[in-house]
Write a protein that holds these residues in place. Structure first.
Motif, PDB file in Angstrom:
ATOM      1  N   GLY A   8       0.827  -1.204   0.000  1.00 53.17           N
ATOM      2  CA  GLY A   8       0.000   0.000   0.000  1.00 53.17           C
ATOM      3  C   GLY A   8       0.858   1.250   0.000  1.00 53.17           C
ATOM      4  O   GLY A   8       1.707   1.430   0.880  1.00 53.17           O
ATOM      5  N   ALA A   9       0.661   2.123  -0.987  1.00 47.93           N
ATOM      6  CA  ALA A   9       1.366   3.403  -1.062  1.00 47.93           C
ATOM      7  C   ALA A   9       0.438   4.494  -0.538  1.00 47.93           C
ATOM      8  O   ALA A   9      -0.679   4.670  -1.037  1.00 47.93           O
ATOM      9  N   GLU A  10       0.903   5.224   0.465  1.00 49.20           N
ATOM     10  CA  GLU A  10       0.063   6.243   1.091  1.00 49.20           C
ATOM     11  C   GLU A  10      -0.152   7.435   0.167  1.00 49.20           C
ATOM     12  O   GLU A  10       0.778   7.923  -0.479  1.00 49.20           O
ATOM     13  N   LEU A 168       1.984  10.383  -4.141  1.00 56.36           N
ATOM     14  CA  LEU A 168       2.087   9.272  -3.203  1.00 56.36           C
ATOM     15  C   LEU A 168       3.333   9.452  -2.344  1.00 56.36           C
ATOM     16  O   LEU A 168       4.279  10.141  -2.732  1.00 56.36           O
ATOM     17  N   ASP A 172       7.290   5.118   0.113  1.00 59.15           N
ATOM     18  CA  ASP A 172       6.540   3.981  -0.435  1.00 59.15           C
ATOM     19  C   ASP A 172       6.905   3.745  -1.892  1.00 59.15           C
ATOM     20  O   ASP A 172       7.111   2.604  -2.333  1.00 59.15           O
ATOM     21  N   LYS A 196      -6.113   7.435   7.044  1.00 60.57           N
ATOM     22  CA  LYS A 196      -5.257   7.719   5.900  1.00 60.57           C
ATOM     23  C   LYS A 196      -5.696   6.857   4.722  1.00 60.57           C
ATOM     24  O   LYS A 196      -6.221   5.758   4.901  1.00 60.57           O
ATOM     25  N   TYR A 197      -5.465   7.364   3.519  1.00 61.34           N
ATOM     26  CA  TYR A 197      -5.825   6.633   2.314  1.00 61.34           C
ATOM     27  C   TYR A 197      -4.566   6.099   1.633  1.00 61.34           C
ATOM     28  O   TYR A 197      -3.517   6.754   1.605  1.00 61.34           O
ATOM     29  N   PHE A 198      -4.709   4.882   1.070  1.00 54.84           N
ATOM     30  CA  PHE A 198      -3.608   4.228   0.386  1.00 54.84           C
ATOM     31  C   PHE A 198      -4.112   3.672  -0.945  1.00 54.84           C
ATOM     32  O   PHE A 198      -5.310   3.400  -1.110  1.00 54.84           O
ATOM     33  N   ARG A 200      -3.412   0.298  -2.846  1.00 52.11           N
ATOM     34  CA  ARG A 200      -2.742  -0.992  -2.653  1.00 52.11           C
ATOM     35  C   ARG A 200      -2.503  -1.635  -4.012  1.00 52.11           C
ATOM     36  O   ARG A 200      -3.423  -2.029  -4.710  1.00 52.11           O
TER      37      ARG A 200
END
Length: 244
Positions: A8-10, A168, A172, A196-198, A200
């Protein structure tokens, strides 16, 4: 052997309508669930999954050759086709799971009568080129900072679906570039954790297993704890623990 891994990249905090997009997607899934429950006898009669999905979509989506039985397009105008299909798949899965559990309850195989609820925690898939793409260069829309950490996502502005530049988290993206460059990448899924949103990303690769004789091989079993560190155990083919 085919191995699938995810990371998962934030999504960095920015003035983009992630929440509005997620809310609309979940409303679409909630709208579809009672429709497919009502039509489940018809849908369940189709064993082939692709044909079942096509019928489910035709029930709610109007085309020149298809007259939809339910006004989904009027309730969710201009929804991108890939996002609509993602919502259809999620709603179908929810209804199918409910009816499977209902049959098990009727046979006495499980306790507690299952309930079908339209409330859901569905997360949308952002299909490549249709819902997300690499940030274009030279169009006046680059994000400040490293351009390599930037993508574009199609999000709901409140009135229309618009491409928004998104950055992003750099660490990450560095990890992904270092460990997953050149691997097959599937469309990312939006994920929310701890406010927080990611995005994936899922990667797949083919791994060649060891050609050593079976009696010489060892395995490492990993038990991932929820609130503790992982526990790793190395064993031989007889089950004897060699290291922990």
């Amino acid at each position: 052997m085919k191995v699938r891994s995810s990371y998962g990249a934030e999504i960095r905090k920015q003035n983009i309508p992630i929440r509005a997009t997620l809310d609309l997607y979940r409303k679409a899934v909630a709208w579809l669930i009672p429709v497919y429950d009502r039509e489940w006898e018809l849908l369940a009669g189709i064993r082939e999954k692709n044909r079942q999905f096509n019928l489910a979509e035709h029930l709610v989506h109007e085309t020149k050759k298809n007259r939809a039985a339910y006004p989904f397009d009027a309730a969710f105008p201009k929804m991108p086709s890939y996002l609509r299909r993602s919502a259809v798949r999620h709603a179908l899965g929810s209804v199918s799971s409910y009816h499977t559990r209902l049959k098990m309850w009727e046979k006495g195989e499980i306790t507690g009568k299952p309930k079908l609820t339209a409330r859901n925690h569905a997360m949308p898939v952002f299909y490549h080129k249709e819902m997300y793409r690499l940030n274009r260069k030279g169009d006046g829309r680059e994000i400040s900072g490293s351009r390599e950490d930037a993508i574009e996502m199609k999000l709901y502005s409140g009135k229309d679906w618009v491409w928004y530049p998104v950055r992003l988290l750099h660490t990450d993206m560095e990890y992904l570039r270092k460990h997953w460059a050149g691997k097959r990448t599937e469309s990312p899924v939006l994920e929310k954790r701890h406010k927080k949103y990611f995005l994936r990303f899922v990667f797949s690769e083919d791994i060649l297993l060891s050609e050593r004789p079976e009696e010489e091989q060892k395995i490492c079993a990993v038990d991932l704890g929820l609130n503790t560190h992982a526990v790793c155990c190395v064993m031989d083919r007889e089950g004897a623990v060699l290291a922990r």
